[in-house]
Motif scaffolding. Sequence first.
Motif, mmCIF file in Angstrom:
data_model
loop_
_atom_site.group_PDB
_atom_site.id
_atom_site.type_symbol
_atom_site.label_atom_id
_atom_site.label_comp_id
_atom_site.label_asym_id
_atom_site.label_seq_id
_atom_site.Cartn_x
_atom_site.Cartn_y
_atom_site.Cartn_z
ATOM 1 N N ASP A 1 0.824 -1.218 0.000
ATOM 2 C CA ASP A 1 0.000 0.000 0.000
ATOM 3 C C ASP A 1 0.858 1.267 0.000
ATOM 4 O O ASP A 1 0.617 2.192 -0.771
ATOM 5 C CB ASP A 1 -0.922 0.026 1.228
ATOM 6 C CG ASP A 1 -2.082 -0.945 1.091
ATOM 7 O OD1 ASP A 1 -2.281 -1.457 -0.028
ATOM 8 O OD2 ASP A 1 -2.760 -1.220 2.101
ATOM 9 N N LEU A 2 1.874 1.285 0.859
ATOM 10 C CA LEU A 2 2.737 2.470 0.932
ATOM 11 C C LEU A 2 3.545 2.618 -0.351
ATOM 12 O O LEU A 2 3.673 3.720 -0.912
ATOM 13 C CB LEU A 2 3.673 2.381 2.149
ATOM 14 C CG LEU A 2 4.513 3.624 2.429
ATOM 15 C CD1 LEU A 2 3.639 4.837 2.654
ATOM 16 C CD2 LEU A 2 5.405 3.433 3.654
ATOM 17 N N THR B 1 2.819 1.476 -3.343
ATOM 18 C CA THR B 1 1.953 1.853 -4.464
ATOM 19 C C THR B 1 1.597 3.335 -4.389
ATOM 20 O O THR B 1 1.577 4.020 -5.412
ATOM 21 C CB THR B 1 0.659 1.002 -4.450
ATOM 22 O OG1 THR B 1 1.040 -0.346 -4.239
ATOM 23 C CG2 THR B 1 -0.112 1.117 -5.734
ATOM 24 N N TYR B 2 1.324 3.805 -3.179
ATOM 25 C CA TYR B 2 0.966 5.217 -3.028
ATOM 26 C C TYR B 2 2.093 6.103 -3.557
ATOM 27 O O TYR B 2 1.863 7.030 -4.338
ATOM 28 C CB TYR B 2 0.673 5.554 -1.561
ATOM 29 C CG TYR B 2 0.098 6.936 -1.398
ATOM 30 C CD1 TYR B 2 -1.269 7.141 -1.421
ATOM 31 C CD2 TYR B 2 0.935 8.047 -1.281
ATOM 32 C CE1 TYR B 2 -1.802 8.416 -1.313
ATOM 33 C CE2 TYR B 2 0.410 9.323 -1.177
ATOM 34 C CZ TYR B 2 -0.956 9.498 -1.186
ATOM 35 O OH TYR B 2 -1.471 10.768 -1.083
ATOM 36 N N THR C 1 2.675 5.964 -7.413
ATOM 37 C CA THR C 1 1.764 6.674 -8.319
ATOM 38 C C THR C 1 2.120 8.158 -8.433
ATOM 39 O O THR C 1 1.595 8.859 -9.279
ATOM 40 C CB THR C 1 0.297 6.572 -7.825
ATOM 41 O OG1 THR C 1 0.281 6.949 -6.452
ATOM 42 C CG2 THR C 1 -0.255 5.174 -7.977
ATOM 43 N N SER D 1 3.985 15.953 -8.897
ATOM 44 C CA SER D 1 3.160 15.920 -7.679
ATOM 45 C C SER D 1 3.801 16.728 -6.562
ATOM 46 O O SER D 1 4.961 17.137 -6.638
ATOM 47 C CB SER D 1 2.910 14.493 -7.226
ATOM 48 O OG SER D 1 3.998 13.689 -7.459
ATOM 49 N N SER E 1 2.193 15.789 -0.496
ATOM 50 C CA SER E 1 1.320 14.661 -0.840
ATOM 51 C C SER E 1 1.348 13.558 0.206
ATOM 52 O O SER E 1 0.376 12.821 0.356
ATOM 53 C CB SER E 1 1.668 14.102 -2.218
ATOM 54 O OG SER E 1 3.036 14.019 -2.395
ATOM 55 N N LEU E 2 2.454 13.425 0.923
ATOM 56 C CA LEU E 2 2.541 12.339 1.903
ATOM 57 C C LEU E 2 3.635 12.661 2.913
ATOM 58 O O LEU E 2 4.699 13.167 2.540
ATOM 59 C CB LEU E 2 2.877 11.017 1.184
ATOM 60 C CG LEU E 2 3.104 9.780 2.038
ATOM 61 C CD1 LEU E 2 1.778 9.247 2.577
ATOM 62 C CD2 LEU E 2 3.778 8.677 1.229
ATOM 63 N N ASN F 1 -1.866 13.015 4.306
ATOM 64 C CA ASN F 1 -1.734 11.551 4.341
ATOM 65 C C ASN F 1 -0.462 11.160 5.079
ATOM 66 O O ASN F 1 0.581 11.777 4.892
ATOM 67 C CB ASN F 1 -1.680 10.995 2.921
ATOM 68 C CG ASN F 1 -3.009 11.124 2.235
ATOM 69 O OD1 ASN F 1 -4.035 10.769 2.803
ATOM 70 N ND2 ASN F 1 -3.010 11.674 1.033
ATOM 71 N N GLY G 1 2.186 7.989 6.160
ATOM 72 C CA GLY G 1 2.692 6.619 6.035
ATOM 73 C C GLY G 1 3.651 6.381 7.191
ATOM 74 O O GLY G 1 4.223 7.327 7.720
ATOM 75 N N VAL H 1 -1.668 5.428 5.473
ATOM 76 C CA VAL H 1 -1.710 4.969 4.081
ATOM 77 C C VAL H 1 -1.127 3.559 3.969
ATOM 78 O O VAL H 1 -1.636 2.693 3.249
ATOM 79 C CB VAL H 1 -0.905 5.953 3.201
ATOM 80 C CG1 VAL H 1 -0.668 5.395 1.822
ATOM 81 C CG2 VAL H 1 -1.607 7.281 3.130
#
Lengths: 291, 209, 373
Positions: A43-44, A46-47, A50, A55, A173-174, A198, A200, A221
Amino acid sequence: MGFWQRFLQLDRKWIFIGIAIVVIIPLIKPLGLPIKPTKPVIDLFTYIDTLGPESDPVMVVTGFDPSTMPELMPMEQALLRHCLTKGIPVISFGGLYPAYIGMAKMAIDEVSADFPDKKYGEDYVFLGFIPGVSAVILSIGIDIATTFGNDYYGTPIDSLPMLRGVKNYSDISLVVDVSGSSTPEYWLMYAQERYGVNIGVACTAVSAPAFYAFLQSGQFVGMLGGLKGAAEYEELMARKGYPTGRRPATIGMDSQSLAHLLIILLIILGNAGYFIVRRGERRQGIIRRKK
Amino acid sequence: MSISTSIWVWMAALLTLMVYSFLYKDNPFYRLAEHIFMGLSLGYTLTILWYNYIIPRVYEPLFLPPHQWSLIFPILLGMMTFGIFSKKYSWLIKYPLAFYVGGYAGLRIPLLLQSWIIRQVEASFLTPDKFTSLMSSINAILIFAGLFATLIYFYFSKKREHGFGAAAQVGIVFIMVAFGAAFGYTVMARISLLIGRMQFLLHDWLGIM
Amino acid sequence: MILLLALAFSISAKDTPDDGGGSITVNVYNIPEGTARIELSRLEKGDTLFKEAGLISIFKGECEDVSVIDGVEYLYRGKAIAKDTFYIAEIKGFVTSSPQWFNKSRTTVLIFLILFGSVVLTYIQLAKKNPEGLFIRKLPALDAIDEAVGRSTEMGKPVLFVPGLEAITDAGTLASLTILEKVGKKVAEYGSRVIHPNFDPIVMTTAQETLKTAFAEAGRPDAFNKDDVFYLTYEQFGFAAGVDGIMLRERPGAIFLQGYFYAESLILAETGYSIGAIQIAGTNATTQLPFFVAACDYVLLGEEMFAASAYISREPRLLGSIKGSDLAKVVLLFMIGAGVIFGTIAGIAKQGGNPAYMQIFNKMLEFLARGAK
């Protein structure tokens, strides 16, 4: 004294020696056991995967000191590598406590050396330690430039091209907290809950069970837990063909697996021995009472 | 095999060995390493705090133009905590503590409630979308049952009898499984630390990896 | 033509909701293909020139301008810059920023706070009036205290009580002092001895007073030895080594590890186990509980420690908190139960072609998570 009694009274130094052997041998002669990435790590990954050069930046927060470095340094380096490979702007934040800044510097220096085309200030920046812990997290939510003033090297934040237009969490973004303590809970409360950014988490294995509740609820995330999480991240990077460096976590996983096998064996033997000895003592007790 | 020629790597390696010598028994080498570490970490922290806190946050804004005189009040408030070192003035600490506790509780409690309780309650609702696959269905039911039974285990206003007692028993099973998982993870963490140090000794120091 | 206009690059701005002021949120729509960056500029009412106000994230199409002054009117302009060309869009009319008194996204938090706060306060009042009227179940570990002290006395061995590594302000340390009082009374009754090493000097002084009172209440004030409650060190593993040394030298028959512990928990519990003492642990440090469970005979798990402390002391604030949190648990269980039932009905109805219930359910979830936004 029977075997089991002797086993139960085994000097702990033999266990230390046993663990040292099963840790050292696979380091010298690797077994190449397979690594299967798990959902929180995927999950992390993939985030981040992307995201791209257009970004908003990813903020990698260093939250560990040398005591948890073996687990967390591979994670931090893999995360930085991933971002730089994808061209995602990176803010490396030296952490909420003084002892973390050295680790952050080590990580960013080593990884950026492998990306000579990436320019400091344009592709990545390094922000130093600011005291205040929760106040710092909250303050980033208002204005990064006022919170930090200058970057680690003393350059004013306003003059770093990458941070033009990056004012607070709404332009990030993260945030990934690479943490050896409970700081992800602070980021969750003061950054995620308060400002909606977000989050992580990359944490030690000790902390991982406590954070599963927040993964399940979708508040984090994704998560890398312990050396295994780091190895899984390195594996995902390798599968995509991204540069991974030396892969220290993957190298350590054979030793980890063998050490776990030895510990499981010792737990089984220890428990079996305990019940056998206890049964033997009870029987002797019954015999004595009969006499 | 290429042994490191860096004096720092050698120093780190020797200190690692000195600390590990404790596994045999307490000895002067371990004590030396322990004291070096304690002194060093204290000195390091003080230096970092001095250059990242006292200088840029206290000295520069106060003594260099444009002077931010308003900072005097929080600084004075903070300095009151030093009252603890004197019996006569130890009462002074109450004032900064009142600000700290009040502010911190006000800030923390609502966010804690939101992130630890409300969000968790929301995530515990069993809805049809959580039953998309066999594994997700099992997970959803386990989480729900675990939450339910554990809350009952920590309910103190009723005697543990009949169904209530049984639910509490299920609760303790869930708690023990969680402890087992946490213990297992801790073992993994400790072994990882050893692996990290071994990698340092074998790769960075001795160069045999 | 109309379609082209509708798809054209556009921009909107509004006062950022639920904030303390000084912020305007700007959104852009229909970002043209190939846009490299979007520059934001603003015009203050009365001025003639647009000034730079930052960059808008292409990824999110949003930007928060936090350099504005409340009450001042601004006009925003977005400039999407592509490789060879650029597009310009402007908002219609001026916008201002202002602070809001009430953050609507925290409505649910406020409701919960009022609810739980009033329940706890009510119970505290009830406990003040009649502390015996509030029922709290007795925990097995409390019975074990008598047994452990008794057995230790029979064996002619002292009792060791370790209050953890936190200061007197920690809830776990306070609960441990209440348990110490009970242990102290039993020790005095049986004519045994309690050893109490300390990590924190203030905890040490308080523990001395607690034990002195306990011995006096048991009718044995003369049996209390102040020197048995002593200061060890403020260094974590130094303290652990010191306590281990006491365990090996004094060989206590019962060991109480009560309070907040860190990584030294297993070292202490393991040494206690190796000397064959009955061990009763209790901590609010959830990370250390697995180690105590593995190595001790009885463990007070987290909140159980506070419940035990309330049971022993009948102190209104403690009793009120425990009863209040019990009621909160019931409320939460009912909420979850109701959520599950309604969610399931909504899901079934949706599958049957009626999405209205699911929409209501989702709105409820939204309200729970983000208040009345």
